[in-house]
Design a protein around this motif. Sequence first.
Motif, PDB file in Angstrom:
ATOM      1  N   LEU A 152       0.858  -1.188   0.000  1.00  0.00           N
ATOM      2  CA  LEU A 152       0.000   0.000   0.000  1.00  0.00           C
ATOM      3  C   LEU A 152       0.890   1.233   0.000  1.00  0.00           C
ATOM      4  N   LYS A 153       0.747   2.055  -1.036  1.00  0.00           N
ATOM      5  CA  LYS A 153       1.555   3.256  -1.176  1.00  0.00           C
ATOM      6  C   LYS A 153       0.669   4.490  -1.200  1.00  0.00           C
ATOM      7  N   ILE A 154       1.203   5.579  -0.652  1.00  0.00           N
ATOM      8  CA  ILE A 154       0.477   6.849  -0.695  1.00  0.00           C
ATOM      9  C   ILE A 154       0.928   7.664  -1.906  1.00  0.00           C
ATOM     10  N   TRP A 155      -0.030   8.180  -2.623  1.00  0.00           N
ATOM     11  CA  TRP A 155       0.242   9.076  -3.751  1.00  0.00           C
ATOM     12  C   TRP A 155      -0.492  10.381  -3.494  1.00  0.00           C
ATOM     13  N   LYS A 156       0.295  11.458  -3.326  1.00  0.00           N
ATOM     14  CA  LYS A 156      -0.272  12.781  -3.046  1.00  0.00           C
ATOM     15  C   LYS A 156       0.121  13.733  -4.161  1.00  0.00           C
ATOM     16  N   PHE A 157      -0.855  14.475  -4.686  1.00  0.00           N
ATOM     17  CA  PHE A 157      -0.565  15.429  -5.748  1.00  0.00           C
ATOM     18  C   PHE A 157      -1.598  16.557  -5.721  1.00  0.00           C
ATOM     19  N   LYS A 158      -1.286  17.643  -6.421  1.00  0.00           N
ATOM     20  CA  LYS A 158      -2.202  18.779  -6.502  1.00  0.00           C
ATOM     21  C   LYS A 158      -2.626  18.956  -7.960  1.00  0.00           C
ATOM     22  N   PRO A 159      -3.896  18.724  -8.268  1.00  0.00           N
ATOM     23  CA  PRO A 159      -4.373  18.922  -9.642  1.00  0.00           C
ATOM     24  C   PRO A 159      -4.203  20.370 -10.086  1.00  0.00           C
ATOM     25  N   GLU A 160      -3.994  20.559 -11.361  1.00  0.00           N
ATOM     26  CA  GLU A 160      -3.780  21.909 -11.883  1.00  0.00           C
ATOM     27  C   GLU A 160      -4.995  22.810 -11.683  1.00  0.00           C
ATOM     28  N   ASP A 161      -6.184  22.219 -11.682  1.00  0.00           N
ATOM     29  CA  ASP A 161      -7.413  23.004 -11.574  1.00  0.00           C
ATOM     30  C   ASP A 161      -7.945  23.085 -10.146  1.00  0.00           C
ATOM     31  N   SER A 162      -7.086  22.792  -9.165  1.00  0.00           N
ATOM     32  CA  SER A 162      -7.540  22.789  -7.777  1.00  0.00           C
ATOM     33  C   SER A 162      -6.511  23.438  -6.868  1.00  0.00           C
ATOM     34  N   ASP A 163      -7.011  24.006  -5.770  1.00  0.00           N
ATOM     35  CA  ASP A 163      -6.132  24.582  -4.753  1.00  0.00           C
ATOM     36  C   ASP A 163      -5.802  23.569  -3.656  1.00  0.00           C
ATOM     37  N   TYR A 164      -6.365  22.374  -3.782  1.00  0.00           N
ATOM     38  CA  TYR A 164      -6.214  21.389  -2.717  1.00  0.00           C
ATOM     39  C   TYR A 164      -5.487  20.139  -3.220  1.00  0.00           C
ATOM     40  N   ASP A 165      -4.721  19.543  -2.312  1.00  0.00           N
ATOM     41  CA  ASP A 165      -4.035  18.299  -2.638  1.00  0.00           C
ATOM     42  C   ASP A 165      -5.038  17.152  -2.700  1.00  0.00           C
ATOM     43  N   LYS A 166      -4.758  16.187  -3.564  1.00  0.00           N
ATOM     44  CA  LYS A 166      -5.510  14.935  -3.586  1.00  0.00           C
ATOM     45  C   LYS A 166      -4.581  13.827  -3.123  1.00  0.00           C
ATOM     46  N   LEU A 167      -5.161  12.846  -2.467  1.00  0.00           N
ATOM     47  CA  LEU A 167      -4.359  11.769  -1.923  1.00  0.00           C
ATOM     48  C   LEU A 167      -5.050  10.439  -2.176  1.00  0.00           C
ATOM     49  N   PHE A 168      -4.283   9.467  -2.626  1.00  0.00           N
ATOM     50  CA  PHE A 168      -4.802   8.130  -2.841  1.00  0.00           C
ATOM     51  C   PHE A 168      -3.907   7.122  -2.118  1.00  0.00           C
ATOM     52  N   ILE A 169      -4.515   6.027  -1.663  1.00  0.00           N
ATOM     53  CA  ILE A 169      -3.763   4.890  -1.149  1.00  0.00           C
ATOM     54  C   ILE A 169      -3.815   3.827  -2.233  1.00  0.00           C
ATOM     55  N   MET A 170      -2.676   3.591  -2.867  1.00  0.00           N
ATOM     56  CA  MET A 170      -2.608   2.737  -4.044  1.00  0.00           C
ATOM     57  C   MET A 170      -2.193   1.316  -3.653  1.00  0.00           C
ATOM     58  N   PRO A 171      -3.002   0.304  -4.011  1.00  0.00           N
ATOM     59  CA  PRO A 171      -2.646  -1.090  -3.714  1.00  0.00           C
ATOM     60  C   PRO A 171      -1.910  -1.745  -4.885  1.00  0.00           C
ATOM     61  N   TYR A 172      -0.749  -2.310  -4.594  1.00  0.00           N
ATOM     62  CA  TYR A 172       0.041  -2.991  -5.621  1.00  0.00           C
ATOM     63  C   TYR A 172       0.275  -4.444  -5.212  1.00  0.00           C
ATOM     64  N   GLN A 173       0.269  -5.328  -6.209  1.00  0.00           N
ATOM     65  CA  GLN A 173       0.591  -6.732  -5.958  1.00  0.00           C
ATOM     66  C   GLN A 173       1.530  -7.266  -7.043  1.00  0.00           C
ATOM     67  N   GLY A 174       2.653  -6.585  -7.196  1.00  0.00           N
ATOM     68  CA  GLY A 174       3.687  -7.049  -8.094  1.00  0.00           C
ATOM     69  C   GLY A 174       3.745  -6.344  -9.435  1.00  0.00           C
ATOM     70  N   GLY A 175       2.656  -5.734  -9.872  1.00  0.00           N
ATOM     71  CA  GLY A 175       2.658  -5.072 -11.165  1.00  0.00           C
ATOM     72  C   GLY A 175       3.050  -3.610 -11.070  1.00  0.00           C
ATOM     73  N   ARG A 176       3.242  -2.985 -12.210  1.00  0.00           N
ATOM     74  CA  ARG A 176       3.579  -1.562 -12.243  1.00  0.00           C
ATOM     75  C   ARG A 176       2.348  -0.704 -12.001  1.00  0.00           C
ATOM     76  N   LYS A 177       1.171  -1.276 -12.257  1.00  0.00           N
ATOM     77  CA  LYS A 177      -0.075  -0.542 -12.055  1.00  0.00           C
ATOM     78  C   LYS A 177      -0.770  -1.035 -10.792  1.00  0.00           C
ATOM     79  N   PRO A 178      -1.586  -0.176 -10.170  1.00  0.00           N
ATOM     80  CA  PRO A 178      -2.339  -0.619  -8.989  1.00  0.00           C
ATOM     81  C   PRO A 178      -3.303  -1.746  -9.345  1.00  0.00           C
ATOM     82  N   VAL A 179      -3.720  -2.474  -8.330  1.00  0.00           N
ATOM     83  CA  VAL A 179      -4.735  -3.510  -8.520  1.00  0.00           C
ATOM     84  C   VAL A 179      -5.964  -2.874  -9.169  1.00  0.00           C
ATOM     85  N   ALA A 180      -6.518  -3.546 -10.165  1.00  0.00           N
ATOM     86  CA  ALA A 180      -7.652  -2.995 -10.913  1.00  0.00           C
ATOM     87  C   ALA A 180      -8.942  -3.048 -10.100  1.00  0.00           C
ATOM     88  N   GLU A 181      -9.889  -2.205 -10.467  1.00  0.00           N
ATOM     89  CA  GLU A 181     -11.188  -2.194  -9.805  1.00  0.00           C
ATOM     90  C   GLU A 181     -11.938  -3.498 -10.053  1.00  0.00           C
TER      91      GLU A 181
END
Length: 214
Positions: free
Chosen positions: A112-141
Amino acid sequence: METRYWKCNKNLGQFTTKVDETTPGAVKYEHPMIPGGFKFQLQVPAIAGHIESLYLDDGPYGEHLCIGLQNSAGVDVLQVPTHKQNSDWPVAEYAYLAKRIGNFDVERILELKIWKFKPEDSDYDKLFIMPYQGGRKPVAEALTRDKQPKIDPVTVGSKKVWDTEPLFKALEEQVEAFISANKGKFDEAKANREPTENEKTAAQSNDVLADCPF
Protein backbone atom coordinates in the motif's frame (compact mmCIF):
# COMPACT_ATOMS: atom_id res chain seq x y z
CA MET A 1 7.13 -8.86 16.74
CA GLU A 2 4.37 -6.39 17.33
CA THR A 3 1.09 -5.14 15.93
CA ARG A 4 1.29 -1.56 14.67
CA TYR A 5 -1.75 0.51 13.72
CA TRP A 6 -1.21 3.01 10.93
CA LYS A 7 -3.21 6.00 9.79
CA CYS A 8 -2.83 8.22 6.75
CA ASN A 9 -1.57 11.73 7.58
CA LYS A 10 -2.77 13.86 4.68
CA ASN A 11 -0.59 16.83 5.60
CA LEU A 12 2.55 14.71 5.50
CA GLY A 13 1.40 12.41 2.72
CA GLN A 14 2.63 9.43 4.74
CA PHE A 15 1.42 6.60 6.93
CA THR A 16 2.04 7.25 10.62
CA THR A 17 1.90 5.26 13.85
CA LYS A 18 2.46 6.54 17.38
CA VAL A 19 5.55 5.14 19.14
CA ASP A 20 7.79 5.75 22.12
CA GLU A 21 10.53 8.33 21.61
CA THR A 22 13.18 5.61 22.02
CA THR A 23 11.87 3.69 18.99
CA PRO A 24 14.43 3.65 16.15
CA GLY A 25 13.32 6.08 13.45
CA ALA A 26 10.87 7.93 15.71
CA VAL A 27 10.05 11.48 14.60
CA LYS A 28 8.69 14.23 16.85
CA TYR A 29 5.42 15.47 15.35
CA GLU A 30 3.97 18.73 16.65
CA HIS A 31 0.32 19.72 16.28
CA PRO A 32 -1.94 21.91 18.44
CA MET A 33 -4.66 19.23 18.56
CA ILE A 34 -2.33 16.67 20.15
CA PRO A 35 -2.47 16.54 23.99
CA GLY A 36 0.76 18.19 25.13
CA GLY A 37 1.34 19.62 21.66
CA PHE A 38 3.41 16.77 20.22
CA LYS A 39 3.92 13.03 19.93
CA PHE A 40 6.55 10.67 18.55
CA GLN A 41 5.68 8.61 15.51
CA LEU A 42 7.03 6.56 12.63
CA GLN A 43 6.42 8.00 9.16
CA VAL A 44 6.59 5.81 6.03
CA PRO A 45 5.36 6.18 2.43
CA ALA A 46 4.35 2.51 2.14
CA ILE A 47 3.56 -0.64 4.12
CA ALA A 48 3.54 -4.19 2.80
CA GLY A 49 2.93 -7.82 3.71
CA HIS A 50 0.62 -10.77 3.19
CA ILE A 51 -3.01 -10.00 4.00
CA GLU A 52 -3.79 -11.51 7.40
CA SER A 53 -7.02 -9.69 8.14
CA LEU A 54 -9.47 -7.31 6.52
CA TYR A 55 -12.54 -5.98 8.30
CA LEU A 56 -14.77 -3.00 9.04
CA ASP A 57 -14.36 -1.75 12.60
CA ASP A 58 -17.04 0.52 14.04
CA GLY A 59 -15.19 2.11 16.96
CA PRO A 60 -15.53 5.25 19.09
CA TYR A 61 -14.03 7.41 16.32
CA GLY A 62 -16.30 6.10 13.58
CA GLU A 63 -16.12 3.20 11.18
CA HIS A 64 -12.77 2.22 9.65
CA LEU A 65 -11.65 -0.23 7.01
CA CYS A 66 -8.78 -2.18 8.55
CA ILE A 67 -6.24 -4.13 6.49
CA GLY A 68 -3.75 -6.25 8.44
CA LEU A 69 -0.49 -7.07 6.66
CA GLN A 70 1.80 -9.79 8.04
CA ASN A 71 5.54 -9.22 7.58
CA SER A 72 8.89 -9.82 9.30
CA ALA A 73 8.26 -7.03 11.85
CA GLY A 74 4.88 -8.44 12.91
CA VAL A 75 1.54 -7.12 11.68
CA ASP A 76 0.92 -3.67 10.22
CA VAL A 77 -2.75 -2.67 10.30
CA LEU A 78 -3.87 0.23 8.14
CA GLN A 79 -6.98 2.03 9.42
CA VAL A 80 -8.94 4.04 6.83
CA PRO A 81 -12.11 5.95 7.83
CA THR A 82 -15.17 5.18 5.71
CA HIS A 83 -17.32 8.27 6.37
CA LYS A 84 -16.46 11.94 6.05
CA GLN A 85 -17.54 14.48 8.64
CA ASN A 86 -20.22 16.80 7.30
CA SER A 87 -20.43 14.89 4.01
CA ASP A 88 -22.76 12.28 2.55
CA TRP A 89 -19.99 10.73 0.44
CA PRO A 90 -17.56 7.94 1.35
CA VAL A 91 -13.98 8.92 2.20
CA ALA A 92 -12.10 8.87 -1.12
CA GLU A 93 -9.27 6.65 0.15
CA TYR A 94 -11.78 4.08 1.43
CA ALA A 95 -13.80 4.07 -1.79
CA TYR A 96 -10.65 3.70 -3.90
CA LEU A 97 -9.53 0.64 -1.91
CA ALA A 98 -12.96 -0.94 -1.48
CA LYS A 99 -13.59 -0.91 -5.24
CA ARG A 100 -10.40 -2.97 -5.69
CA ILE A 101 -10.61 -5.37 -2.73
CA GLY A 102 -12.41 -7.98 -4.83
CA ASN A 103 -9.26 -8.33 -6.95
CA PHE A 104 -6.82 -8.67 -4.03
CA ASP A 105 -4.88 -11.96 -4.03
CA VAL A 106 -4.19 -13.28 -0.52
CA GLU A 107 -1.38 -15.48 -1.86
CA ARG A 108 0.67 -12.46 -2.96
CA ILE A 109 2.23 -9.60 -1.00
CA LEU A 110 0.08 -6.48 -0.90
CA GLU A 111 1.92 -3.15 -0.91
CA LEU A 112 0.00 0.00 0.00
CA LYS A 113 1.55 3.26 -1.18
CA ILE A 114 0.48 6.85 -0.70
CA TRP A 115 0.24 9.08 -3.75
CA LYS A 116 -0.27 12.78 -3.05
CA PHE A 117 -0.57 15.43 -5.75
CA LYS A 118 -2.20 18.78 -6.50
CA PRO A 119 -4.37 18.92 -9.64
CA GLU A 120 -3.78 21.91 -11.88
CA ASP A 121 -7.41 23.00 -11.57
CA SER A 122 -7.54 22.79 -7.78
CA ASP A 123 -6.13 24.58 -4.75
CA TYR A 124 -6.21 21.39 -2.72
CA ASP A 125 -4.03 18.30 -2.64
CA LYS A 126 -5.51 14.93 -3.59
CA LEU A 127 -4.36 11.77 -1.92
CA PHE A 128 -4.80 8.13 -2.84
CA ILE A 129 -3.76 4.89 -1.15
CA MET A 130 -2.61 2.74 -4.04
CA PRO A 131 -2.65 -1.09 -3.71
CA TYR A 132 0.04 -2.99 -5.62
CA GLN A 133 0.59 -6.73 -5.96
CA GLY A 134 3.69 -7.05 -8.09
CA GLY A 135 2.66 -5.07 -11.16
CA ARG A 136 3.58 -1.56 -12.24
CA LYS A 137 -0.08 -0.54 -12.05
CA PRO A 138 -2.34 -0.62 -8.99
CA VAL A 139 -4.74 -3.51 -8.52
CA ALA A 140 -7.65 -3.00 -10.91
CA GLU A 141 -11.19 -2.19 -9.80
CA ALA A 142 -13.52 -5.11 -9.14
CA LEU A 143 -16.44 -2.74 -8.60
CA THR A 144 -16.10 -0.95 -11.93
CA ARG A 145 -18.14 2.12 -12.83
CA ASP A 146 -20.71 0.10 -14.80
CA LYS A 147 -21.34 -2.07 -11.71
CA GLN A 148 -21.75 0.83 -9.29
CA PRO A 149 -25.25 1.90 -8.22
CA LYS A 150 -26.78 5.04 -9.59
CA ILE A 151 -26.71 7.95 -7.14
CA ASP A 152 -29.84 10.10 -7.23
CA PRO A 153 -30.71 13.33 -5.45
CA VAL A 154 -33.37 13.24 -2.73
CA THR A 155 -35.13 15.99 -0.83
CA VAL A 156 -34.62 16.11 2.93
CA GLY A 157 -36.81 18.84 4.37
CA SER A 158 -36.22 21.78 2.08
CA LYS A 159 -32.76 20.63 1.03
CA LYS A 160 -31.69 18.47 -1.89
CA VAL A 161 -28.95 15.97 -1.11
CA TRP A 162 -27.39 12.95 -2.82
CA ASP A 163 -28.65 9.54 -1.71
CA THR A 164 -25.26 7.82 -1.34
CA GLU A 165 -26.53 4.94 0.80
CA PRO A 166 -26.55 2.51 -2.18
CA LEU A 167 -22.87 3.35 -2.83
CA PHE A 168 -21.92 2.73 0.81
CA LYS A 169 -23.80 -0.59 0.65
CA ALA A 170 -22.03 -1.62 -2.58
CA LEU A 171 -18.61 -0.85 -1.10
CA GLU A 172 -19.42 -2.73 2.09
CA GLU A 173 -20.57 -5.73 0.06
CA GLN A 174 -17.18 -5.81 -1.67
CA VAL A 175 -15.45 -5.92 1.71
CA GLU A 176 -17.79 -8.54 3.18
CA ALA A 177 -17.54 -10.79 0.11
CA PHE A 178 -13.74 -10.76 0.31
CA ILE A 179 -13.82 -11.57 4.03
CA SER A 180 -16.24 -14.44 3.50
CA ALA A 181 -14.18 -15.90 0.64
CA ASN A 182 -10.87 -15.74 2.53
CA LYS A 183 -11.70 -16.26 6.20
CA GLY A 184 -10.04 -19.68 6.29
CA LYS A 185 -6.82 -18.33 4.81
CA PHE A 186 -6.82 -15.42 7.28
CA ASP A 187 -7.19 -17.82 10.21
CA GLU A 188 -4.41 -20.06 8.84
CA ALA A 189 -2.01 -17.13 8.32
CA LYS A 190 -2.54 -15.93 11.87
CA ALA A 191 -2.19 -19.44 13.34
CA ASN A 192 1.14 -20.01 11.56
CA ARG A 193 2.98 -17.07 13.13
CA GLU A 194 4.17 -16.22 16.63
CA PRO A 195 1.84 -14.01 18.70
CA THR A 196 2.80 -10.34 18.63
CA GLU A 197 3.68 -8.55 21.86
CA ASN A 198 0.31 -6.78 21.77
CA GLU A 199 -1.51 -10.11 21.52
CA LYS A 200 0.51 -11.58 24.41
CA THR A 201 -0.41 -8.59 26.59
CA ALA A 202 -4.08 -8.88 25.66
CA ALA A 203 -4.03 -12.63 26.45
CA GLN A 204 -2.50 -11.97 29.87
CA SER A 205 -5.18 -9.38 30.61
CA ASN A 206 -7.89 -11.85 29.63
CA ASP A 207 -6.35 -14.47 31.96
CA VAL A 208 -6.50 -12.03 34.86
CA LEU A 209 -10.15 -11.25 34.14
CA ALA A 210 -10.95 -14.96 33.86
CA ASP A 211 -9.49 -15.57 37.37
CA CYS A 212 -11.39 -12.64 38.90
CA PRO A 213 -13.98 -13.99 41.42
CA PHE A 214 -16.34 -11.03 40.94
